[in-house]
Design an enzyme around this catalytic site. Structure first.
Site: not given
Length: 222
Positions: A198-200
């Site tokens: 999640h692009r975290l």
């Protein structure tokens, strides 16, 4: 949205195991060596390739791919023509930033800091390990300057070969060109980045509060 506004394809979905503070070594050079070793073990292409960014005296940026050719506690070494764009930039503005990227491992390392030329003896020692063709190329090429044709470039290489003929073990070694040598980037800031879902992404920065102080590590938001 116009056709030119459409997003490009090829979006990656990062799915790595993540990176925790406890995964990191206290020293960033040791951490870099560990990640390079992992990249080599994983068969990553060109595991020592890096993007090196410099800037001119007026702040005009420039970036290109290089190969890191030495790593020790003092920094990262690379070699180039001193009269090239990067050499001229570093003469006027002796700081640089560098990024190494291993997409198959979803990892990158960023660092930045001052840059200084290596001692000529160190440059000569490295130059002696290069293949003969690469040594001749360093003599032949005025890196980054205009040339009309490939044939002209090959003629310069032939002239360099004629000036330094092969003669077996008795032949003198090809000397270090006066315009060619090494530099050492001594980072005062590092960042280790691991792709996350999640692009975290997991990002950790190393900085020193004062010269020669222990490195402090902090997590950064993605």
């Amino acid at each position: 949205m116009t056709p030119n506004d459409e997003p490009l394809g090829g979006r990656s979905n990062y799915a790595g195991a993540g990176l925790d503070r406890d995964d990191l070594q206290h020293d960033p050079v040791a951490q870099l060596r560990a990640w390079i070793a992992a990249a080599i073990d994983a068969g990553a292409p060109e595991p020592l390739a890096a993007a090196l960014a410099t800037a001119s005296a007026t702040g005009e940026p420039s970036v290109r791919m290089i190969l890191v050719r030495g790593i020790d506690d003092a920094g990262l070494d690379f070699y180039t023509n001193h009269l090239s764009r990067k050499g001229r930039d570093l003469a006027a503005n002796p700081r640089a930033a560098l990024t190494m990227w291993w997409p198959t491992l979803e990892r990158q390392v960023r660092c930045s800091g001052p840059v200084a030329p290596l001692d000529p003896a160190a440059s000569a020692a490295y130059f002696a390990t290069r293949p003969r063709e690469s040594q001749l190329g360093a003599w032949a090429s005025a890196q980054g300057e205009t040339i009309a044709t490939r044939a002209d470039l090959e003629a310069l290489l032939a002239a360099a070969a004629a000036a330094h003929p092969e003669g077996g073990a008795a032949a003198p070694p090809i000397p270090l060109p006066p315009h060619w040598g090494g530099y050492r980037l001594s980072p005062d800031r590092w960042e280790f980045w691991q792709g996350g879902r999640h692009r975290l992404h997991d990002r950790f920065e190393y900085q020193r509060p004062a010269p020669n102080a222990p490195w402090e590590i902090r997590r950064l938001q993605p």
